[in-house]
Design an enzyme around this catalytic site. Structure first.
Site: not given
Length: 319
Positions: A57, A153, A241, A280
């Site tokens: 993305w 995750e 993260e 984003k």
């Protein structure tokens, strides 16, 4: 007199050489020692850097120019390649996604920083993950830059004992067949938050840490307590993260809680990479929409989150 001047000059030159060393030149291959990650000399190391966004993305930042700018300007010592697995990622387009990951690895090596190769998924695909990491380990495993993250995750429903631990053992075997030495950071249950559970039933490997993820506006002292308990149980942790926002990437930024987290990580010697290098339209993105992917972004294109994180990294990696 001349001898003293010569000695002083030599000391200055040695100091300049030391400063000119890249993070990988300085620290070499990373190892787990007790609850800490240490360098080739056995000294504790805390890496601080950034994670790229889902590769399918936000591919525009998977390039050498972005990595170099982050190394030179933001002073990162680690970059994370978040290779998407599902939703049009590696399982659908393996060659294209592998090429993105290899571009990031090559750029990290060229810039002398560490690189986390992240199997960015929420569902287990053990056979495909094992094959992917076998390829990565065979090609890059001799390099000290590499850090493996075999499962980003896992969900809350993915039991550690019956699903996640066997999954990691399968993928770990494929890595260790080609690379017996580099650091592996394994995902834990509930979006990589249940590190205390994994620490109570650890995987047998001498160079393995457990992944801890958090978002400061959502996850607070309770999760820090879980992290502390995991370390009390003997686990080494790596925050591959995190965000300064809510877990959904938007809603709000909690700067005070972000600083509590940074203080905890620094005091505990835990490395961390921020989510994410992306444009984003959400608060957790480091860039505003439309920011170029060729390393030429301007100050006004960096978001509030990006500036907070950049300032933290630069301050802590100042040496």
């Amino acid at each position: 007199m001349f001898r003293l001047l010569a000695l002083a000059l030599a000391a200055l030159l040695l100091g300049a050489t030391a400063q000119a060393q890249t993070p990988v030149e300085r620290h070499g291959r990373l190892q787990v020692s007790g609850t800490h990650i240490v360098d080739q000399a056995g000294k504790p190391v805390t890496l601080r850097g950034m994670s790229l966004f889902w590769s399918q993305w936000q591919p525009q930042y998977y390039n050498a120019a972005t990595i170099k700018r982050l190394r030179d300007d933001w002073k990162i010592t680690v970059i994370r390649a978040a290779m998407a697995v599902d939703s049009g990622g590696y399982r659908a387009n393996p060659d294209a996604e592998m090429a993105k990951v290899e571009t990031v690895i090559d750029a990290a090596v060229a810039n002398g920083i560490y690189v986390i190769v992240d199997w960015h998924a929420h569902k287990p695909h053990a056979k495909e993950a094992a094959a992917f990491f076998a390829r990565i380990a065979a090609k890059y495993g001799a390099l000290p830059n590499l850090i493996y993250e075999p499962y980003n995750e896992p969900l809350a429903t993915h039991a550690w004992k019956t699903l996640l631990k066997p999954y990691h053992q399968t993928v770990l075997a494929s890595i260790r067949a080609a690379d017996p030495d580099n650091l592996v950071v394994v995902g834990t249950r509930t979006w990589s938050q249940d590190v205390d559970e994994a620490a109570a039933d650890p995987i047998a490997d001498p160079n393995l840490a457990y992944t801890l993820h958090y978002y400061a506006a959502t996850h607070k002292q309770e999760l820090r307590d879980k992290a502390a308990l995991a370390m009390q149980r003997g686990a080494a942790l790596f925050v591959t993260e995190y965000g300064v926002t809510q877990a959904d990437g938007g809603s709000s930024i909690d700067e005070a809680e972000a600083r509590r987290w940074w203080d905890f990580l620094e005091a505990s010697g835990i490395s961390y990479a921020n989510w994410s290098i992306a444009d984003k339209d959400e608060l957790s993105a480091a860039f505003r929409p439309g920011t170029p992917g060729d390393g030429t972004w301007t100050e006004d294109q960096v978001t509030r989150s990006g500036k907070l994180v950049r300032d933290q990294i630069r301050a802590m990696n100042a040496d």
